[in-house]
Design a protein around this motif. Sequence first.
Motif, short mmCIF file in Angstrom:
data_model
loop_
_atom_site.label_atom_id
_atom_site.label_comp_id
_atom_site.label_asym_id
_atom_site.label_seq_id
_atom_site.Cartn_x
_atom_site.Cartn_y
_atom_site.Cartn_z
N ASN A 71 47.60 36.89 55.22
CA ASN A 71 47.98 37.23 53.85
C ASN A 71 48.28 38.72 53.70
N LEU A 72 47.44 39.56 54.29
CA LEU A 72 47.69 41.01 54.21
C LEU A 72 49.00 41.37 54.92
N SER A 73 49.33 40.59 55.97
CA SER A 73 50.59 40.82 56.67
C SER A 73 51.79 40.56 55.74
N ASP A 74 51.68 39.54 54.90
CA ASP A 74 52.75 39.28 53.93
C ASP A 74 52.86 40.41 52.90
N ILE A 75 51.72 40.92 52.46
CA ILE A 75 51.73 42.05 51.51
C ILE A 75 52.37 43.27 52.19
N PHE A 102 31.98 33.76 59.30
CA PHE A 102 33.28 33.66 58.63
C PHE A 102 33.41 34.76 57.58
N SER A 103 32.40 34.89 56.72
CA SER A 103 32.49 35.88 55.64
C SER A 103 32.47 37.30 56.21
N ALA A 104 31.75 37.51 57.33
CA ALA A 104 31.72 38.84 57.94
C ALA A 104 33.12 39.21 58.45
N GLY A 105 33.79 38.27 59.11
CA GLY A 105 35.14 38.53 59.62
C GLY A 105 36.12 38.83 58.49
N LEU A 106 35.99 38.08 57.42
CA LEU A 106 36.90 38.25 56.29
C LEU A 106 36.62 39.55 55.54
N LEU A 107 35.35 39.79 55.22
CA LEU A 107 35.03 40.95 54.38
C LEU A 107 35.15 42.27 55.15
N GLU A 108 34.95 42.21 56.47
CA GLU A 108 35.13 43.44 57.27
C GLU A 108 36.58 43.90 57.18
N LEU A 109 37.51 42.95 57.27
CA LEU A 109 38.93 43.30 57.15
C LEU A 109 39.26 43.73 55.72
N ALA A 110 38.71 43.03 54.74
CA ALA A 110 38.96 43.39 53.33
C ALA A 110 38.48 44.81 53.06
N ASP A 111 37.27 45.13 53.53
CA ASP A 111 36.72 46.48 53.29
C ASP A 111 37.58 47.54 53.97
N ARG A 112 38.06 47.21 55.16
CA ARG A 112 38.87 48.19 55.91
C ARG A 112 40.11 48.59 55.14
N TYR A 113 40.70 47.66 54.37
CA TYR A 113 41.91 47.98 53.62
C TYR A 113 41.65 48.17 52.13
N GLY A 114 40.38 48.30 51.74
CA GLY A 114 40.08 48.55 50.33
C GLY A 114 40.47 47.40 49.43
N VAL A 115 40.33 46.17 49.93
CA VAL A 115 40.71 44.98 49.17
C VAL A 115 39.44 44.32 48.62
N THR A 116 39.44 43.98 47.33
CA THR A 116 38.26 43.36 46.72
C THR A 116 38.46 41.85 46.58
N LEU A 117 37.43 41.10 46.99
CA LEU A 117 37.40 39.64 46.78
C LEU A 117 37.01 39.41 45.31
N ILE A 118 37.94 38.88 44.53
CA ILE A 118 37.73 38.81 43.07
C ILE A 118 37.38 37.42 42.58
N GLY A 119 37.35 36.41 43.48
CA GLY A 119 36.99 35.08 43.03
C GLY A 119 37.48 34.03 43.98
N GLY A 120 37.38 32.78 43.56
CA GLY A 120 37.82 31.72 44.45
C GLY A 120 37.35 30.38 43.98
N ASP A 121 37.22 29.46 44.91
CA ASP A 121 36.78 28.12 44.62
C ASP A 121 36.14 27.57 45.88
N THR A 122 35.09 26.78 45.72
CA THR A 122 34.39 26.22 46.89
C THR A 122 34.24 24.73 46.69
N THR A 123 34.76 23.96 47.63
CA THR A 123 34.71 22.50 47.51
C THR A 123 34.32 21.89 48.85
N ARG A 124 33.96 20.61 48.82
CA ARG A 124 33.61 19.91 50.04
C ARG A 124 34.79 19.06 50.51
#
Length: 319
Positions: A71-75, A102-124
């Motif tokens: 996604n960041l690549s598209d941006i 999973f969350s560590a891999g995602l948030l480490e990259l988000a933090d590196r680019y100053g990107v904030t996780l602002i919400g989402g949805d969790t389903t089974r």
Amino acid sequence: MLGEFSLIDTYFNRQTPLRDDVELAIGDDCALLCPRPGQRLVVTTDTLVDGVHFTAAAGPRAIGHKALAVNLSDIAAMGAQPAWLSLALTLPDVDEPWLAQFSAGLLELADRYGVTLIGGDTTRGPLSITITAQGLLDDARCLRRDAGQPGDWIYVTGTLGDAAAALQPELMNRSPVAVQQQLLQRLYYPEPRVEAGCALRTIAAAGMDVSDGLAADLGHILKRSRCAAELWLESLPLSAALRAATDEQEGARLALNGGDDYELLFTIAGSRVAEMEQALATAGVTYQRIGRLLSGSPQLNLTWQGQRVTWPVSGFVHF
Ligand code: ADP
Ligand code: MG
């Protein structure tokens, strides 16, 4: 077992501080964001499905990284600065060690680019990850696929073909372990070209990221910009690992038709090349001139050391 809300709090609601343009993030019905007057919002969504876009072999940390990286690549491919992301996660069950990685891999990259996780949805359900990422432009200038002009030079950042090589069992089996590891790193941990995209925003003509393979993706620029192109296959940039694993032509074929590269493909007028070289050197990103846009209907003319060749052209086809 961890409930939905403590799952979100434990694994996803842990970025501090939030960006100052986020008034309200995880925890309410919607996020509340405040872009500055005049800024343009760029928005993209990508889904990764288990068994299609990744396998468990990648490991949860890489899956988290890659879900955001694509996604960041598209941006980056629009020349925008990434700002916010939402995460729609479908999980077969609550596997806490998996979620932690999973969350560590995602948030480490988000933090590196100053990107904030602002919400989402969790389903089974069957494992699938959908991310919507949003970025900001200071004005209307950006890297569009339809902005190429006949005569523009065609460039690509970094190197191509490593991720595709990592998916070839025969090639991997005959390669030294160190080479295998370097190729797998490119497949599992693509690095979005954020700095390069921002540096190119006001300089390049057309631009996009290479995700489905160079030939297929350049085809999109040709179609949207109503141009033909010549592509110099011997000029395609190959990593040292790919050179070690293949002969020159096999490497170039992977660079042409592979996928999952997440490099930036752009075209640029000759008069802007010096400026571009300076900007990408400052961004610390390598680049290579690989061809030229021509007038004519969308068609890709391939050459190897000046001679026309007709190598098969594919690229990732989703359906
Ligand atoms: P609603 O029912 O109002 O849509 P939810 O109960 O689904 O809200 O979600 C509660 C909060 O948690 C919301 O702010 C939502 O954006 C956030 N959220 C849900 N899943 C995730 C996730 N996987 N990552 C980050 N935030 C999430
Ligand atoms: Mg609600």
